[in-house]
Write an enzyme that holds these catalytic residues in place. Structure first.
Site, short mmCIF file in Angstrom:
data_model
loop_
_atom_site.label_atom_id
_atom_site.label_comp_id
_atom_site.label_asym_id
_atom_site.label_seq_id
_atom_site.Cartn_x
_atom_site.Cartn_y
_atom_site.Cartn_z
N HIS A 32 37.56 -24.05 -11.12
CA HIS A 32 37.11 -25.22 -10.37
C HIS A 32 35.92 -25.83 -11.07
CE1 HIS A 32 35.79 -27.73 -7.03
NE2 HIS A 32 37.05 -27.63 -6.61
N ASP B 40 44.00 -24.28 -3.80
CA ASP B 40 45.45 -24.43 -3.97
C ASP B 40 46.18 -23.12 -4.19
OD1 ASP B 40 45.48 -27.21 -3.73
OD2 ASP B 40 44.83 -27.46 -5.79
N1 ACO Z 1 43.59 -20.78 -16.63
C1 ACO Z 1 43.13 -20.40 -17.85
N2 ACO Z 1 41.97 -20.82 -18.41
C2 ACO Z 1 41.24 -21.69 -17.68
C3 ACO Z 1 41.65 -22.13 -16.41
C4 ACO Z 1 42.86 -21.64 -15.88
N3 ACO Z 1 43.29 -22.03 -14.69
N4 ACO Z 1 40.74 -23.00 -15.92
C5 ACO Z 1 39.77 -23.10 -16.86
N5 ACO Z 1 40.09 -22.30 -17.92
C6 ACO Z 1 39.25 -22.06 -19.12
C7 ACO Z 1 39.30 -23.26 -20.07
O1 ACO Z 1 40.35 -23.13 -21.00
C8 ACO Z 1 37.93 -23.20 -20.68
O2 ACO Z 1 37.93 -22.16 -21.63
P1 ACO Z 1 37.05 -22.27 -22.98
O3 ACO Z 1 35.63 -22.37 -22.51
O4 ACO Z 1 37.35 -21.03 -23.72
O5 ACO Z 1 37.52 -23.51 -23.67
C9 ACO Z 1 37.03 -22.75 -19.54
O6 ACO Z 1 37.90 -21.98 -18.68
C10 ACO Z 1 36.39 -23.88 -18.74
O7 ACO Z 1 37.42 -24.72 -18.25
P2 ACO Z 1 37.36 -26.31 -18.21
O8 ACO Z 1 38.75 -26.84 -18.28
O9 ACO Z 1 36.38 -26.79 -19.24
O10 ACO Z 1 36.73 -26.53 -16.80
P3 ACO Z 1 36.80 -27.86 -15.95
O11 ACO Z 1 35.70 -27.79 -14.97
O12 ACO Z 1 36.86 -29.05 -16.87
O13 ACO Z 1 38.23 -27.78 -15.22
C11 ACO Z 1 39.92 -27.25 -13.65
C12 ACO Z 1 38.39 -27.34 -13.92
C13 ACO Z 1 40.60 -28.56 -14.04
C14 ACO Z 1 40.12 -27.04 -12.15
C15 ACO Z 1 40.51 -26.06 -14.45
O14 ACO Z 1 39.90 -24.87 -14.05
C16 ACO Z 1 42.02 -25.97 -14.32
O15 ACO Z 1 42.75 -26.61 -15.08
N6 ACO Z 1 42.55 -25.15 -13.33
C17 ACO Z 1 43.98 -25.05 -13.10
C18 ACO Z 1 44.46 -26.23 -12.27
C19 ACO Z 1 44.02 -26.14 -10.81
O16 ACO Z 1 44.15 -25.11 -10.17
N7 ACO Z 1 43.52 -27.27 -10.29
C20 ACO Z 1 43.10 -27.38 -8.90
C21 ACO Z 1 41.60 -27.46 -8.81
S1 ACO Z 1 41.11 -27.51 -7.11
C22 ACO Z 1 41.43 -29.07 -6.66
O17 ACO Z 1 41.35 -29.99 -7.42
C23 ACO Z 1 41.85 -29.30 -5.34
#
Ligand code: ACO
Length: 428
Positions: free
Chosen positions: A307, A364
Site C-alpha cells: 500500500h 482488497d
Molecule cells: N508484490 C511484490 N512486490 C511488491 C508488491 C507486491 N504486491 N507491492 C510492492 N512491491 C515491491 C515493489 O516491487 C518495490 O520493490 P523494490 O523497492 O525492490 O523496487 C517495493 O515493493 C515498493 O513498491 P512500490 O510499487 O514502489 O510502492 P507503491 O507505493 O508505488 O505501490 C501499490 C503501492 C501500487 C499498492 C503496490 O504495493 C502494488 O502494486 N500492490 C499490488 C496491487 C494492489 O493490491 N493494489 C491495491 C492497493 S489498495 C487500494 O488501492 C484499494
C-alpha cells in the site's frame, strides 16, 4: 514562532511556511516556490506531495489508523449503518435520529433511474466489464440531469445531485448485474433500507420474493463502510482533479470510477481472487507464487499486498479478515480459497522481501472472498468498491467546491528534444 522551512537554491535562501495538521502532520507550503525561484518540485507519483488540506479522513500509515471525521474505522464498521457513515462524510457530523430518518427518506425518493437507460444497457454487450458499464451510465446521468452541469449551482441544487447519485448508484449496480446475467431488472422497493434494497435488486428475481438475510446485510454494510473514503488515493485525486476544472459531479465521479478500475487500485480485488483461483488450480503451492512475486524479472505482483500509505498494516484488512471467517462460518461455506489466502498471507508476512518493504495485506486481499460468498461474480467486485467509495468521492468533491480551490495543474520537467527546424518530408 511557527515553524518554517528553508531551501537554499544557488546563493539565495527561500523560506516557506509549514502547515501543521490536527495529528501533527506537517507540510511545507511551497506555493510561492516557482514565483520566487523559478524551481518546481519533482515528485513522481506524488509520494511526498500534499495536494490539499482536508477535514474528512485521517490515515496514519505507520500506526495503521483510519478515521472518518475523527471516528475510528473499527467502531464505524461495527456500529454504524452505511447511510450514517455517508452522512458523516458528507455533512461532517453523525446524524441525529431525525436527521438520519429524513436523509434516508430523501435517498429513498430518488432510487429509480430513468427507464430509457435500459436502452443504453441493451446496447452494451453482456460481457462488457461492469466498471466500463458504470462509467457509461454515469456519463448518461449528466445527459439526464443537465442542471448538474452548472458549476455555480445553488447549494441546494448541489445537494440534490449528491442525493440523487447516492440513491441511484445501488440501482445502477444492480442493473449492471442483471444485464450481465441477461435477467430483467428488479425495481427498488422504497420501504427497504439502502443495503437491503440493493441486495434485493441484485439477487432477487421478478418471479419470486427475496428473503433478506441479516448476515448478508451486515456483511455488505460493513464492506461498504470500510471502502467509504480513504483520503487522497488515486481515484479520489482523480475526482478532485476533474472537479477542480468545475466539471460536474457525474463527470468527476466517472473519473474516480475510471481510476479505481486499475488493478493497482480498486481493480486489485478482482485480481486477488483470480490470483487465488490460479494458485488453487496450480496445486496450491503458495511458495512458488511468492517467489514469482519476488522475482524482479517476473511482472507478477502479489495482488492485495502493499500500500502506498500503510507501512504497518491496513486496518481495513484486519477487520475484513475477521469478517471473512465469521461470514463464511455463518453461511456454512467452506471455501478452499480462504485457506490459500491465509497460507499466502502467513508466508508473505514471514518473508524478508515483504518484511523489508513493509508489504502487508491491503483492503482488497480478503474482500473478494466475502463478495464471492455473498454470490457476486468476480467482475462485479470493483463496482462494489465504487458503490462503497461513492460518499467519500462526493464528500471530497463537495469540500473542494466549498473551498473554491484552484484548478489542479501540475508542472513538469521537460526532457524532450530542444528546438529544431522543421524539415520537408523528402529531407527527413
Ligand atoms: N508484490 C511484490 N512486490 C511488491 C508488491 C507486491 N504486491 N507491492 C510492492 N512491491 C515491491 C515493489 O516491487 C518495490 O520493490 P523494490 O523497492 O525492490 O523496487 C517495493 O515493493 C515498493 O513498491 P512500490 O510499487 O514502489 O510502492 P507503491 O507505493 O508505488 O505501490 C501499490 C503501492 C501500487 C499498492 C503496490 O504495493 C502494488 O502494486 N500492490 C499490488 C496491487 C494492489 O493490491 N493494489 C491495491 C492497493 S489498495 C487500494 O488501492 C484499494
Amino acid at each position: 514562532m511557527s515553524e518554517t522551512a528553508k531551501f537554499v537554491l544557488g546563493d539565495k535562501t527561500h523560506e516557506f511556511p509549514v502547515h501543521v495538521g490536527t495529528e501533527n502532520e506537517k507540510g511545507i507550503d511551497i506555493s510561492t516556490l516557482r514565483g520566487s525561484s523559478g524551481y518546481v518540485t519533482y515528485d513522481v507519483g506524488y509520494k511526498n506531495t500534499g495536494a490539499t488540506k482536508s477535514s474528512i479522513t485521517y490515515i496514519s500509515g505507520e500506526e495503521g489508523i483510519l478515521r472518518y471525521r475523527g471516528y475510528n474505522i473499527e467502531e464505524l464498521a461495527n456500529k454504524a449503518s452505511f447511510l450514517e457513515v455517508a452522512y458523516l462524510l458528507l455533512e461532517g457530523e453523525l446524524p441525529t435520529a431525525s436527521e438520519l430518518s429524513s436523509f434516508e427518506e430523501e435517498i429513498t425518493r430518488h432510487t429509480l433511474v430513468n427507464e430509457k437507460l435500459k436502452f443504453v444497457f441493451d446496447a452494451l454487450p453482456s460481457g462488457a466489464h461492469p466498471m466500463g458499464q458504470l462509467m457509461t451510465m454515469l456519463s448518461m446521468f449528466s445527459a439526464y440531469y443537465p442542471e448538474a452541469l452548472n458549476p455555480h449551482r445553488s447549494e441546494e441544487g448541489r445537494k440534490l445531485t449528491i442525493i440523487r447519485l447516492l440513491a441511484k448508484m445501488p440501482t445502477l449496480v444492480a442493473m449492471i448485474m442483471k444485464n450481465k446475467q441477461g435477467h430483467p431488472n428488479v425495481y427498488p422497493k422504497n420501504k427497504l433500507g439502502y443495503v437491503e434494497n440493493f441486495l434485493r435488486m441484485t439477487f432477487g428475481h421478478v418471479t419470486e420474493d427475496y428473503t433478506i438475510d441479516p448476515v448478508v446485510v451486515s456483511a455488505m454494510n460493513k464492506l461498504l463502510i470500510l471502502h467509504a473514503d480513504h483520503e487522497q488515493n488515486c481515484s479520489t485525486s482523480a475526482v478532485r482533479l476533474v472537479g477542480s476544472s468545475n466539471a460536474n459531479l457525474y463527470a468527476s465521479v466517472g473519473a474516480g470510477v475510471a481510476a479505481l478500475w486499475g488493478p493497482l487500485h480498486g481493480g486489485a480485488n478482482q485480481k486477488v481472487l483470480e490470483m487465488l483461483e490460479a494458485i488453487k488450480d496450480d496445486g496450491g503451492d503458495t511458495d512458488k507464487w511468492l517467489n514469482k512475486a519476488k522475482d524482479k524479472n517476473d511482472p507478477f505482483r502479489l495482488m492485495g499486498f502493499g500500500h502506498r500509505v500503510y507501512k504497518n498494516f491496513d486496518p481495513r484488512a484486519k477487520i475484513i479478515k475477521k469478517s471473512a471467517d465469521e461470514i463464511l462460518e455463518k453461511m456454512g461455506i467452506n471455501d478452499p480459497i480462504l485457506e490459500i489466502a491465509k497460507k499466502l498471507e502467513q508466508a508473505a508476512l514471514n518473508d524478508s522481501y515483504f518484511i523489508d518493504r513493509k508489504l502487508f495485506p491491503n483492503v482488497d486481499f480478503y474482500s473478494g472472498i466475502i463478495y464471492r460468498a455473498l454470490g457476486f461474480p468476480v467482475e462485479m467486485f470493483t463496482v462494489l468498491f465504487a458503490l462503497g467509495r461513492l460518499p467519500g468521492w462526493m464528500a471530497q468533491w463537495k469540500e473542494l467546491r466549498a473551498e473554491g480551490q484552484p484548478i489542479g495543474r501540475p508542472r513538469q520537467i521537460y526532457i524532450g528534444t530542444a528546438e529544431r527546424p522543421f524539415l520537408d518530408v523528402n529531407k527527413r
